[in-house]
Design an enzyme around this catalytic site. Structure first.
Site, short mmCIF file in Angstrom:
data_model
loop_
_atom_site.label_atom_id
_atom_site.label_comp_id
_atom_site.label_asym_id
_atom_site.label_seq_id
_atom_site.Cartn_x
_atom_site.Cartn_y
_atom_site.Cartn_z
N LYS A 104 -6.91 3.60 -2.96
CA LYS A 104 -7.28 3.52 -1.53
C LYS A 104 -7.49 4.91 -0.98
O LYS A 104 -6.74 5.83 -1.30
CB LYS A 104 -6.17 2.77 -0.78
CG LYS A 104 -6.32 2.68 0.72
CD LYS A 104 -5.17 1.89 1.32
CE LYS A 104 -5.14 1.94 2.83
NZ LYS A 104 -4.00 1.17 3.41
N LYS A 134 -10.32 0.56 -2.23
CA LYS A 134 -10.23 0.18 -0.82
C LYS A 134 -10.63 1.38 0.03
O LYS A 134 -10.06 2.46 -0.11
CB LYS A 134 -8.82 -0.28 -0.46
CG LYS A 134 -8.65 -0.57 1.04
CD LYS A 134 -7.26 -1.13 1.37
CE LYS A 134 -7.06 -1.25 2.87
NZ LYS A 134 -5.73 -1.84 3.22
N ASP A 174 0.84 -1.18 0.00
CA ASP A 174 0.00 0.00 0.00
C ASP A 174 0.89 1.25 0.00
O ASP A 174 1.39 1.68 1.04
CB ASP A 174 -0.93 -0.01 1.23
CG ASP A 174 -2.01 -1.07 1.12
OD1 ASP A 174 -1.78 -2.10 0.46
OD2 ASP A 174 -3.09 -0.88 1.72
#
Length: 247
Positions: free
Chosen positions: A173, A207, A99
């Site tokens: 995300k 996400k 990430d």
């Protein structure tokens, strides 16, 4: 709905942030890993220096839980080279998901080519090693137009440079969960921000991270189309309780 396979159970505090010793912090991480194994969450998300330990615990338990980590966390201002080095070390230590914090400050300042370069090079590294890549855009630091533009930019870089079969493993995300906002404004996923991301990053998956604290909120995000939810209160949410975690 059993939402466990949507949940990335997350603990990303350093000992100093938690106000505890390194030894105490390691015990908390170990507890999160054991809980993820017991609860069969999709993934446990830990800091890079904790990945090797988490990998050993999961391997020893013969568990299917994935391990994720954050790269250039939480501000995302490092050079592409530093991001790549950190990501490669995490891959060597056994991380499944990377990430990356996007350099959203550079994006806000109009340095679009810099952002495109890091998205291309870091995504290439992750996909080359068969990892899931996620790009954290930090929605609380952006206005609506910037959320739309940065989501679309990531999508366009991925669609231009990678095959369609890779799209499902490159996420956009929402948040780190650590961004400091003024006046207690939300610093994580909100429904309006997630809708903008879904509309502008598709076909890349989304996400939602930061601010999801109840089972109902998690289900709402899933019904909107979110594929993963990052939370430090995964067990409480899965059990239908209210998480009192702060990210």
């Amino acid at each position: 709905m059993n939402i466990r396979q949507y949940l990335d159970s997350t603990y990303l505090k350093r000992a100093i942030q938690a106000g505890i010793t390194e030894k105490e912090n390691i015990k908390i991480v170990q507890g999160f890993v054991r809980e993820a194994i017991d609860e069969q969450f999709k993934l446990v998300m830990v800091r890079p220096e904790m990945v090797a330990m988490a990998k050993k615990m999961i391997t020893d338990a013969k568990s299917q839980v994935d391990i994720g980590t954050v790269i250039d966390f939480p501000e995302g201002r490092s050079t592409v080279e530093i991001k790549l080095d950190e990501a490669f070390k995490a891959i060597q230590d056994g991380a499944d998901d990377l990430d990356f914090v996007c350099n959203y400050e550079a994006f806000r300042n109009g340095q679009v080519d810099l952002v495109k370069e890091e998205i291309l090079k870091c995504t290439l590294l992750g996909l080359k090693h068969h990892k899931v890549v996620k790009w954290i855009i930090e929605v609380a630091a952006l206005n609506n137009q910037q959320i739309i533009q940065l989501s679309a930019l990531i999508k366009n870089v991925v669609m231009t440079n990678f095959k369609e079969e890779n799209y499902a493993t490159v996420f956009v995300k929402s948040s780190t969960g650590f961004y400091k906002t003024e006046n207690n404004l939300p610093n994580g996923a909100t429904v309006p921000a997630i809708i903008m991301m879904l509309e502008n990053a598709s076909p890349l998956p989304i996400k939602a991270a930061g601010g999801v604290r109840t089972y109902e909120e998690a289900v709402e995000m899933i019904q909107l189309g979110v594929k993963r939810i990052g939370t430090s209160g995964a067990k409480a949410i899965a059990d239908g309780a209210v998480s009192n975690s702060d990210y």
